[in-house]
Write a protein that holds these residues in place. Structure first.
Motif, PDB file in Angstrom:
ATOM      1  N   ARG A 185      -1.363   5.361  12.571  1.00 32.69           N
ATOM      2  CA  ARG A 185      -2.641   4.624  12.319  1.00 32.69           C
ATOM      3  C   ARG A 185      -3.718   5.524  11.658  1.00 32.69           C
ATOM      4  O   ARG A 185      -4.753   5.095  11.898  1.00 32.69           O
ATOM      5  CB  ARG A 185      -3.011   3.722  13.136  1.00 32.69           C
ATOM      6  N   GLU A 186      -3.512   6.690  11.223  1.00 30.48           N
ATOM      7  CA  GLU A 186      -4.354   7.527  10.626  1.00 30.48           C
ATOM      8  C   GLU A 186      -4.815   7.237   9.204  1.00 30.48           C
ATOM      9  O   GLU A 186      -5.680   7.921   8.686  1.00 30.48           O
ATOM     10  CB  GLU A 186      -3.802   8.841  11.011  1.00 30.48           C
ATOM     11  N   GLU A 187      -4.099   6.180   8.554  1.00 31.15           N
ATOM     12  CA  GLU A 187      -4.434   6.073   7.139  1.00 31.15           C
ATOM     13  C   GLU A 187      -4.482   4.650   6.893  1.00 31.15           C
ATOM     14  O   GLU A 187      -3.795   4.014   7.537  1.00 31.15           O
ATOM     15  CB  GLU A 187      -3.628   6.670   6.324  1.00 31.15           C
ATOM     16  N   PHE A 188      -5.478   4.084   6.064  1.00 31.26           N
ATOM     17  CA  PHE A 188      -5.298   2.628   5.782  1.00 31.26           C
ATOM     18  C   PHE A 188      -3.914   2.036   5.192  1.00 31.26           C
ATOM     19  O   PHE A 188      -3.339   2.794   4.204  1.00 31.26           O
ATOM     20  CB  PHE A 188      -6.351   2.372   4.839  1.00 31.26           C
ATOM     21  N   SER A 189      -3.384   0.962   5.581  1.00 32.51           N
ATOM     22  CA  SER A 189      -2.208   0.580   5.250  1.00 32.51           C
ATOM     23  C   SER A 189      -2.202  -1.097   5.203  1.00 32.51           C
ATOM     24  O   SER A 189      -2.708  -1.666   6.118  1.00 32.51           O
ATOM     25  CB  SER A 189      -0.962   1.189   5.812  1.00 32.51           C
ATOM     26  N   SER A 212       0.884  -1.210   0.138  1.00 33.66           N
ATOM     27  CA  SER A 212      -0.039   0.083   0.049  1.00 33.66           C
ATOM     28  C   SER A 212       0.768   1.285   0.140  1.00 33.66           C
ATOM     29  O   SER A 212       0.397   2.230  -0.395  1.00 33.66           O
ATOM     30  CB  SER A 212      -0.864   0.070   1.254  1.00 33.66           C
ATOM     31  N   HIS A 213       1.859   1.262   0.703  1.00 27.33           N
ATOM     32  CA  HIS A 213       2.962   2.444   0.536  1.00 27.33           C
ATOM     33  C   HIS A 213       4.490   2.099   0.142  1.00 27.33           C
ATOM     34  O   HIS A 213       4.876   1.103   0.475  1.00 27.33           O
ATOM     35  CB  HIS A 213       2.959   2.922   2.008  1.00 27.33           C
ATOM     36  N   MET A 227       4.024   6.807  10.447  1.00 25.43           N
ATOM     37  CA  MET A 227       2.622   6.853   9.765  1.00 25.43           C
ATOM     38  C   MET A 227       1.947   5.523  10.307  1.00 25.43           C
ATOM     39  O   MET A 227       0.865   5.391  10.522  1.00 25.43           O
ATOM     40  CB  MET A 227       2.591   6.520   8.214  1.00 25.43           C
TER      41      MET A 227
END
Length: 325
Positions: A314-318, A296-297, A310
């Motif tokens: 855990r503020e964005e989907f990964s 994802s990143h 990041m």
């Protein structure tokens, strides 16, 4: 002659990840120099950075990686476990159960760097057409293959997997290739269940299953698995716990009264009798399992602190975070 330098992400202590220039490794006898092309952040790595810590400092993490062999440019990945070769388990090829093992990326320097020197025995060559980012997913894919193999899935059986992260998705794909009919997932993050559904898997609906993998290391999912398992089912315990695991009397009774088989799994098989890494390399190269969609990143190694921050927030989907050189 001056010592050559290379870029690396170096962990100096808890919450202290730094991008630095360090000495480029010089291969010893029996080693090969690998130029790293991609290195994945395992779910255990943030805990080394922010939680329980590492075995020693400073250390370069990273045990899921791919690269090219400097001597001939061949695409390779690396089995990260270094068995002692002396203990009883090593003598029968059960290297994951070695009593005195070493490990690239946790006990000694790993692959969050431009180069790594590794034992020739640990190097696995990959087909020339293999995508190098995909090849860096070999370690988690081989670990997932090992766990699914322990279930002994028969065609048409239903399987439950707790945890819909990248390892869970790999478990699901191997289960599908093993002939499973319906593959169910649980997860506390709705976006991960959505991701699983997009790949043809199902959110668990309370159905009795023939086999299950507990992939989280927490008490509640374990209890859910034991309740979901049908009579004589096999349950593989894979999740690495960060604390104590407890069961109620009723939950424990599921094991007894259903006569469940519980098996623990750790790592993968890599010996001349059973080589799960060779199977994995072929499956990745041929596309029989899809690993690239799980990445994802992608970060440059210079942004190592940003990548781990990041993951911490855990503020964005990964899913799998990858350092690409």
């Amino acid at each position: 002659m001056p010592v050559e330098k290379m870029k690396a992400a170096v962990l100096h202590g808890l919450n202290d990840m730094r991008f630095e220039q360090v000495d480029k490794p010089v291969p010893a006898d029996g080693e090969e120099l690998i130029k790293i092309k991609a290195a994945g952040v395992c779910g255990s790595d943030p805990d080394r950075v922010f939680g329980k810590g590492a075995y020693h400092y400073p250390i370069i993490l990273g045990h899921e990686f791919s690269g090219v062999r400097v001597c001939d440019g061949k695409k390779v990945t690396v089995f990260p476990l270094l068995p002692c070769g002396r203990c009883g388990m090593c003598q029968i090829g059960e290297f994951a159960s070695c009593s005195d093992y070493d490990y690239y990326g946790s006990r000694r320097d790993g692959a969050f760097a431009e180069y790594i020197a590794v034992k020739k025995w640990n190097v696995i060559e990959a087909p020339d057409e293999t995508d190098l980012v995909a090849l860096a997913m070999s370690e988690p894919a081989a670990v997932a293959l090992h766990a699914i193999g322990m279930l002994g899935i028969l065609p048409g059986q239903n399987v439950l997997i707790t945890g819909a992260g990248p390892i869970g998705m790999l478990l699901g794909q191997w289960a599908r290739l093993s002939g499973a009919y319906k593959i169910y997932f649980t997860d506390i993050i709705p976006a991960k269940l959505d991701f699983a559904r997009e790949r043809g898997f199902h959110a668990y609906n309370g159905e009795t299953v023939d086999a299950a993998v507990e992939g989280t290391g927490f008490s509640e999912p374990l209890a859910q698995v034991l309740a979901a398992a049908g009579p004589k089912a096999t349950v593989v315990l894979m999740g690495n716990p960060s604390g104590g695991i407890s069961l109620t009397q009723k939950e424990y009774w599921h094991i007894l009264r259903k006569q469940l088989t519980l098996r623990g799994t750790w790592n993968s098989m890599f010996n001349r009798f059973r080589d799960e890494w060779a199977v994995t390399a072929e499956a990745i190269a041929s596309g029989r399992i899809d690993v690239l969609s799980l990445v994802s990143h992608r970060y440059a190694i210079e942004d190592c602190a940003k990548a781990f921050e990041m993951l911490k927030k855990r503020e964005e989907f990964s899913n799998r975070v990858m350092f690409v050189m």
